[in-house]
Design a protein around this motif. Structure first.
Motif, short mmCIF file in Angstrom:
data_model
loop_
_atom_site.label_atom_id
_atom_site.label_comp_id
_atom_site.label_asym_id
_atom_site.label_seq_id
_atom_site.Cartn_x
_atom_site.Cartn_y
_atom_site.Cartn_z
N LYS A 179 0.81 -1.22 0.00
CA LYS A 179 0.00 0.00 0.00
C LYS A 179 0.84 1.27 0.00
O LYS A 179 0.46 2.26 -0.61
N GLY A 199 -4.82 -12.64 -1.03
CA GLY A 199 -5.70 -13.60 -0.35
C GLY A 199 -6.12 -14.74 -1.27
O GLY A 199 -6.20 -15.90 -0.83
N ASP A 214 -4.09 -8.56 3.99
CA ASP A 214 -4.50 -7.18 4.33
C ASP A 214 -3.84 -6.14 3.43
O ASP A 214 -4.27 -4.99 3.38
N GLN A 215 -2.78 -6.52 2.70
CA GLN A 215 -2.12 -5.58 1.76
C GLN A 215 -2.85 -5.52 0.43
O GLN A 215 -2.43 -4.81 -0.48
#
Ligand SMILES: CC(C)(COP(=O)(O)OP(=O)(O)OC[C@H]1O[C@@H](n2cnc3c(N)ncnc32)[C@H](O)[C@@H]1OP(=O)(O)O)[C@@H](O)C(=O)NCCC(=O)NCCS
Length: 237
Positions: A179, A199, A214-215
């Motif tokens: 990010k 994911g 989560d990135q």
């Protein structure tokens, strides 16, 4: 190490706290650059961390690209003016460059990283050939931790684009894997083109990147270069 009178010097910019000098990479920068990128990526780049790459494994990878970096004149390094210490680097190549010799001999831990980024490139190119001198590939962007958050990555990208434009390239491409780097490249005018999800990604049936879901995922981004962007405050005549 580059000195002030060096024709490779591009610009000296005051970042909060200290002056930073930006130069074209030279062969004598190899040891410092490989060490800086090895440390930055294996500590903070999510796919390199998830793949379990060690600094020395990553350095081995970077070292393969050093001769080409010296020949092509597209890679930028940043140094603290006061100490001469290298604090950032942006390894850049002509997008038409062939993979360097020895890439197939690297640790197998690199394979999922190469695979997910290769998928982005394949979809982006969709079978079209890339011609030498047309597009620069901004490949490995790293800033040493003590210098993080001072705008050095932004300035490395800006210097790299101006240098590529002056050399006649008309397109810049990167695969931004987290990010922070995605934010940096967007701020420099890059546009998202192709994405993958950490994911959802599987390598040999394994959810290799589940720990970094989560990135989001890596994004291939590009930016068209215009002749008028090659000069500005940073350009040389
Ligand atoms: C990514 C990296 C190069 C950034 O270097 P840097 O010099 O600290 O970056 P800059 O100071 O120029 O800019 C960082 C920007 O990201 C923003 N940022 C920081 N964390 C962020 C996050 N989690 N999400 C989005 N933006 C974030 C900062 O606010 C800043 O933006 P701003 O100037 O608009 O405020 C550095 O962290 C690094 O070396 N990481 C490890 C290697 C890596 O991941 N390389 C990129 C792979 S494509």
């Amino acid at each position: 190490m580059a000195d002030d009178a060096d024709s490779n010097a591009l610009d000296q910019v005051a970042s909060p706290g200290q002056d930073i000098k930006y130069s074209l990479y030279q062969a004598s920068d190899a040891t410092e650059m490989t060490s800086l990128l090895g440390e930055a990526f294996t500590q903070f780049d999510p796919p390199a961390v998830a793949a379990g790459l060690t600094p020395s494994e990553f350095e081995e990878f970077v070292r393969l690209f050093c001769p080409q970096a010296a020949n092509q004149g597209l890679t930028i390094v940043a140094r603290a003016v006061e100490t001469g210490e290298m604090c950032g680097a942006l390894l850049t190549e002509d997008s038409a460059s062939a993979p360097p010799d020895g890439i197939d001999l690297l640790s197998a831990k690199c394979n999922p990283v190469f695979d997910i980024l290769g998928q982005l490139d394949e979809e982006y190119r969709s079978g079209q050939a890339v011609h030498p001198g047309a597009s620069i590939h901004l490949f490995l962007l790293g800033v040493a931790q003590p210098f993080a958050g001072k705008g050095i990555a932004q300035q490395l990208v800006s210097e790299c684009l101006a240098n590529g434009t002056r050399k006649g390239f008309s397109m810049a491409v990167t695969e931004a894997t987290n990010k922070t780097s995605q934010h940096v490249f967007r701020k420099q005018g890059f546009v998202d083109r192709v994405r993958r999800s950490y994911g959802d990604y599987r390598f040999d049936g394994q959810a290799t990147f589940a720990s970094i879901a989560d990135q989001g995922g890596p994004i291939l981004m590009d930016k068209r270069l215009h002749r008028s962007d090659g000069g500005g405050d940073l350009g040389r005549s």
